[in-house]
Design a protein around this motif. Sequence first.
Motif, short mmCIF file in Angstrom:
data_model
loop_
_atom_site.label_atom_id
_atom_site.label_comp_id
_atom_site.label_asym_id
_atom_site.label_seq_id
_atom_site.Cartn_x
_atom_site.Cartn_y
_atom_site.Cartn_z
N LEU A 42 -52.41 -59.71 59.60
CA LEU A 42 -52.02 -60.50 60.76
C LEU A 42 -52.43 -61.96 60.60
O LEU A 42 -51.71 -62.87 61.07
CB LEU A 42 -52.65 -59.92 62.03
CG LEU A 42 -52.17 -58.52 62.43
CD1 LEU A 42 -52.78 -58.12 63.76
CD2 LEU A 42 -50.65 -58.48 62.53
N SER A 43 -53.53 -62.22 59.94
CA SER A 43 -53.95 -63.59 59.70
C SER A 43 -52.92 -64.31 58.84
O SER A 43 -52.59 -65.48 59.08
CB SER A 43 -55.32 -63.62 59.00
OG SER A 43 -56.31 -63.06 59.82
N GLY A 44 -52.41 -63.62 57.84
CA GLY A 44 -51.39 -64.23 56.99
C GLY A 44 -50.10 -64.49 57.73
O GLY A 44 -49.46 -65.54 57.57
N GLY A 47 -50.73 -67.33 60.12
CA GLY A 47 -50.81 -68.55 59.33
C GLY A 47 -49.44 -69.05 58.90
O GLY A 47 -49.23 -70.25 58.73
N GLY A 48 -48.49 -68.13 58.74
CA GLY A 48 -47.13 -68.50 58.36
C GLY A 48 -46.28 -68.96 59.53
O GLY A 48 -45.12 -69.32 59.35
N GLY A 49 -46.85 -68.92 60.76
CA GLY A 49 -46.13 -69.42 61.93
C GLY A 49 -45.21 -68.41 62.60
O GLY A 49 -44.27 -68.80 63.30
N ALA A 50 -45.46 -67.12 62.42
CA ALA A 50 -44.59 -66.10 63.02
C ALA A 50 -44.80 -66.04 64.54
O ALA A 50 -45.86 -66.39 65.05
CB ALA A 50 -44.88 -64.74 62.41
N SER A 51 -43.77 -65.57 65.23
CA SER A 51 -43.84 -65.42 66.68
C SER A 51 -44.72 -64.23 67.05
O SER A 51 -45.05 -63.38 66.20
CB SER A 51 -42.45 -65.22 67.26
OG SER A 51 -41.90 -63.98 66.83
N VAL A 55 -45.60 -60.76 64.98
CA VAL A 55 -46.99 -60.41 64.67
C VAL A 55 -47.29 -58.98 65.10
O VAL A 55 -47.88 -58.19 64.35
CB VAL A 55 -47.96 -61.39 65.35
CG1 VAL A 55 -49.40 -60.92 65.18
CG2 VAL A 55 -47.80 -62.79 64.77
N VAL A 56 -46.86 -58.62 66.32
CA VAL A 56 -47.10 -57.26 66.82
C VAL A 56 -46.37 -56.23 65.97
O VAL A 56 -46.93 -55.20 65.59
CB VAL A 56 -46.68 -57.14 68.30
CG1 VAL A 56 -46.74 -55.69 68.77
CG2 VAL A 56 -47.57 -58.01 69.18
N MET A 57 -45.10 -56.51 65.66
CA MET A 57 -44.32 -55.58 64.84
C MET A 57 -44.96 -55.41 63.47
O MET A 57 -45.05 -54.29 62.94
CB MET A 57 -42.88 -56.08 64.70
CG MET A 57 -42.06 -55.99 65.98
SD MET A 57 -40.40 -56.69 65.78
CE MET A 57 -39.76 -55.67 64.45
N THR A 58 -45.41 -56.51 62.90
CA THR A 58 -46.05 -56.45 61.59
C THR A 58 -47.34 -55.64 61.65
O THR A 58 -47.63 -54.82 60.76
CB THR A 58 -46.36 -57.86 61.08
OG1 THR A 58 -45.15 -58.62 61.00
CG2 THR A 58 -47.02 -57.82 59.72
N GLY A 59 -48.13 -55.86 62.71
CA GLY A 59 -49.39 -55.13 62.85
C GLY A 59 -49.18 -53.63 63.00
O GLY A 59 -49.89 -52.83 62.38
N LEU A 60 -48.19 -53.25 63.83
CA LEU A 60 -47.92 -51.82 64.03
C LEU A 60 -47.34 -51.19 62.76
O LEU A 60 -47.66 -50.04 62.44
CB LEU A 60 -46.97 -51.63 65.21
CG LEU A 60 -47.54 -52.02 66.58
CD1 LEU A 60 -46.48 -51.85 67.66
CD2 LEU A 60 -48.76 -51.18 66.91
N ALA A 180 -51.99 -62.37 73.49
CA ALA A 180 -52.66 -63.42 72.72
C ALA A 180 -51.67 -64.07 71.77
O ALA A 180 -50.76 -63.42 71.24
CB ALA A 180 -53.84 -62.85 71.95
N THR A 181 -51.84 -65.38 71.54
CA THR A 181 -50.90 -66.11 70.67
C THR A 181 -51.58 -66.73 69.45
O THR A 181 -50.91 -67.33 68.62
CB THR A 181 -50.20 -67.23 71.47
OG1 THR A 181 -51.21 -68.09 72.03
CG2 THR A 181 -49.34 -66.65 72.57
#
Length: 239
Positions: A42-44, A47-51, A55-60, A180-181
């Motif tokens: 999620l940090s990456g 850091g890449g500026g994702a919405s 971020v949530v979809m990537t984390g799940l 959180a953003t």
Amino acid sequence: MSTDVALPSVEKHQHHRDVTGGWLRPAVFGAMDGLVSNFALLSGVVGGGASNTIVVMTGLAGLAAGACAMAAGEYTSVTSQAELMQAEIDIEKAELQRNPEGELAELTALYEARGLDSDTAALVAAQLTEQPELAWRVHVREELGVDPDDLPSPYVAAISSFTAFALGAIVPVLPFMLGATGLLVTGLISMLGLTALGAAVARLTARPWWLGATRQLLLGGIAAAATFGIGSLVGVSIS
């Protein structure tokens, strides 16, 4: 006059913790890996500026993929280990049937090496060898260092690893799911989680709690910083 004699009390030994890796190792490794890897992931992405949605979809997705991969890896690893142990046990059983005298001499030599005199070692080895079911178990324990009645379960390892990874990986995702953003809140929560896990593991292994907490905090921070930097560079290059 009473002739009763008081018998000395027998001190009861405490039970030792399971150190053979049944569930503790995959659970600890899974929780640590889940928290560190998803926090770093999620940090990456951040850091890449994702919405926030990405971020949530990537984390799940990282949670699901990582938990399944950990469970599959643990199942395969422990199953392969158990199969290897069973193959060695079968070899030992066959040797006892094929060459009982040689195996008796081998067991006698093992007990002599552990400090018994030759007569006592021979007597103990002979008495154990008279019971076939006991004999092969003794040989396996003495020669292979394996308890044939307590082999690790691949199902326990897989379930422990899956559950622990999922619990660890959900920690850095929750703040983003709640709106959180940025990385501030999830970073604080993740660092607290790493500190607690490191301290808990240290306590289980009789190490100072602060040593385990500091180690996990440092490793998690390095991983997150590295992926945040990579994500920032990639985000700038493709923007």
